[in-house]
Design a protein around this motif. Structure first.
Motif, PDB file in Angstrom:
ATOM      1  N   MET A 143     -14.005  12.346 -10.666  1.00  0.00           N
ATOM      2  CA  MET A 143     -13.953  12.360  -9.227  1.00  0.00           C
ATOM      3  C   MET A 143     -12.733  11.722  -8.859  1.00  0.00           C
ATOM      4  SD  MET A 143     -16.804  14.011  -8.801  1.00  0.00           S
ATOM      5  CE  MET A 143     -17.000  14.017  -7.139  1.00  0.00           C
ATOM      6  N   VAL A 144     -11.940  12.311  -7.803  1.00  0.00           N
ATOM      7  CA  VAL A 144     -10.550  11.928  -7.473  1.00  0.00           C
ATOM      8  C   VAL A 144     -10.885  12.068  -5.976  1.00  0.00           C
ATOM      9  CG1 VAL A 144      -8.207  11.997  -7.654  1.00  0.00           C
ATOM     10  CG2 VAL A 144      -9.573  12.655  -9.493  1.00  0.00           C
ATOM     11  N   ALA A 145      -9.778  10.570  -5.315  1.00  0.00           N
ATOM     12  CA  ALA A 145      -9.958  10.542  -4.078  1.00  0.00           C
ATOM     13  C   ALA A 145      -8.422   9.868  -3.717  1.00  0.00           C
ATOM     14  CB  ALA A 145     -11.155   9.882  -3.235  1.00  0.00           C
ATOM     15  N   ALA A 146      -7.933  10.382  -2.637  1.00  0.00           N
ATOM     16  CA  ALA A 146      -6.498   9.731  -2.267  1.00  0.00           C
ATOM     17  C   ALA A 146      -6.710   9.126  -0.898  1.00  0.00           C
ATOM     18  CB  ALA A 146      -5.640  10.694  -2.229  1.00  0.00           C
ATOM     19  N   GLU A 147      -6.248   7.873  -0.528  1.00  0.00           N
ATOM     20  CA  GLU A 147      -6.624   7.114   0.293  1.00  0.00           C
ATOM     21  C   GLU A 147      -5.498   6.518   1.004  1.00  0.00           C
ATOM     22  OE1 GLU A 147      -8.987   3.899  -0.792  1.00  0.00           O
ATOM     23  OE2 GLU A 147     -10.592   4.944  -1.282  1.00  0.00           O
ATOM     24  N   PRO A 151       2.014   3.673   1.794  1.00  0.00           N
ATOM     25  CA  PRO A 151       1.608   3.773   0.405  1.00  0.00           C
ATOM     26  C   PRO A 151       0.060   4.730   0.412  1.00  0.00           C
ATOM     27  CG  PRO A 151       1.869   1.430   1.015  1.00  0.00           C
ATOM     28  CD  PRO A 151       2.057   2.287   2.196  1.00  0.00           C
ATOM     29  N   CYS A 152       0.036   5.445  -0.453  1.00  0.00           N
ATOM     30  CA  CYS A 152      -1.223   6.295  -0.781  1.00  0.00           C
ATOM     31  C   CYS A 152      -2.041   5.811  -2.041  1.00  0.00           C
ATOM     32  CB  CYS A 152      -0.867   7.785  -0.708  1.00  0.00           C
ATOM     33  SG  CYS A 152      -2.217   8.849  -1.088  1.00  0.00           S
ATOM     34  N   LEU A 153      -3.136   5.658  -1.983  1.00  0.00           N
ATOM     35  CA  LEU A 153      -3.865   5.131  -3.440  1.00  0.00           C
ATOM     36  C   LEU A 153      -4.614   6.236  -3.956  1.00  0.00           C
ATOM     37  CD1 LEU A 153      -4.212   2.653  -5.297  1.00  0.00           C
ATOM     38  CD2 LEU A 153      -6.299   2.082  -3.999  1.00  0.00           C
ATOM     39  N   VAL A 154      -4.541   6.473  -5.059  1.00  0.00           N
ATOM     40  CA  VAL A 154      -5.310   7.541  -5.665  1.00  0.00           C
ATOM     41  C   VAL A 154      -6.328   6.854  -6.617  1.00  0.00           C
ATOM     42  CG1 VAL A 154      -5.324   9.564  -7.349  1.00  0.00           C
ATOM     43  CG2 VAL A 154      -3.382   9.250  -5.875  1.00  0.00           C
TER      44      VAL A 154
END
Length: 327
Positions: free
Chosen positions: A299-303, A281-284
């Protein structure tokens, strides 16, 4: 902070014809309808070039925003395609060598993005810097791109890329260098209207797994959705999540927080830290960080697997009244 990319000066340079599309393999597209670049280009100097792109009034995925503007992500995709064409035509990069983005930024004039009754012919002046070679082979470079529409400055972009031999790429990627047989089960999509879309197939954010009453409206977190059947984001098979899908995820996250009125991306700074894989899974995550002159910054980050794999700063333009611009 929004990306600081000043608008280019309009130059008197040799003209382009905008008669035909560029060959598909030069821009890494399979469908002719996904090719934005035209088939004439001009060398202006050792590392300086001029290319053309045409933006349709209605694209199947990058369609009009708010029935008023051309989609700014057409600029990002034009620059991505330009990096491929310039690498192959002017730097003799073999067409089977992977080209990987580390940065893709755009800064655009909302007034110059206005729709009219014609497709938009975009002239792009490209300056390549930090050109690195391994032997005679291109290994890395950064492109500064000025975009002009009908002699009107449209905006600027920047892209940094790395290139490698297919054998090196496969050794570094290991088992991930192959397209997997299947995707894991994907999360349910957000309602399309919440992310500025009209159909579920175009939604790349899933419903939050933990919806708590009284959640901060200035923040959000959504699982990333992947749809291999998407004709634009997956024009051809790939072994990792494409960069343009991550840009779309950032744009949709910004729409969630800065909406519900349609928001126009006036600028984006995108940095890609790691490959985003299909198997976990990738969380935005996104947060509103402030506003200035009616525009809002998100501000956006994908984890993924506990690490930040992608970051974006999105400036959203919200115009409540019609603006002057190209007609």
């Amino acid at each position: 902070m929004s990306v600081d990319l000043p608008l280019p000066a309009v130059e008197s340079l040799p003209s382009l014809t905008f008669e035909r599309t560029a060959p598909r393999d030069l821009v890494h597209r399979r469908a002719i309808g996904e090719v934005l670049l035209t088939d004439d280009w001009i060398r202006l100097g050792a590392d300086r070039f001029k290319l053309g792109a045409q933006w349709p009034r209605g694209h199947g995925f990058y369609g009009p925003v708010g029935d008023r503007w051309h989609d700014p992500l057409l600029a990002a995709e034009s620059i991505r395609q330009t990096s491929s064409l310039v690498s192959h035509v002017f730097y003799d990069l073999p067409r089977d060598h992977p080209t990987l983005m580390s940065e893709l930024s755009i800064s655009l004039s909302p007034a110059a993005l206005r729709l009219d009754e014609r497709p938009v012919d975009v002239e792009m002046t490209v300056e390549c810097g930090d050109v690195t070679r391994q032997g005679s082979r291109l290994a890395a470079m950064t492109m500064e791109v000025g975009l002009v529409r009908d002699e009107i400055p449209l905006g600027r972009g920047r892209m940094s890329l790395n290139c490698m031999r297919r054998s090196v790429y496969e050794r570094l990627r290991g088992s991930y260098a192959q397209v997997p047989d299947r995707l894991p089960e994907q999360p349910e999509p957000l309602p399309p209207h919440e992310v500025g879309r009209t159909v579920e197939a175009d939604v790349v954010l899933g419903r939050p797994l933990d919806v708590r009453a009284g959640a901060d409206p200035r923040r959000g977190a959504w699982p990333l959705r992947v749809n291999w059947a998407h004709p634009t984001l997956f024009d051809h098979p790939t072994d990792h999540v494409p960069g343009m899908l991550l840009l779309e995820a950032a744009r949709q996250a910004a729409q969630c927080l800065a909406g519900p009125d349609p928001v126009l991306v006036a600028s984006m700074t995108n940095r890609f830290h790691r490959y985003v894989e299909f198997d976990t899974p990738c969380l935005v995550r996104a947060r509103l960080s402030g506003s200035r002159d009616g525009d809002q910054e998100v501000m956006v980050a994908a984890e993924q697997d506990g690490a930040v794999v992608y970051e974006s700063t999105v400036t959203c333009h919200r115009a409540l009244e019609p603006e002057d611009g190209p007609r």
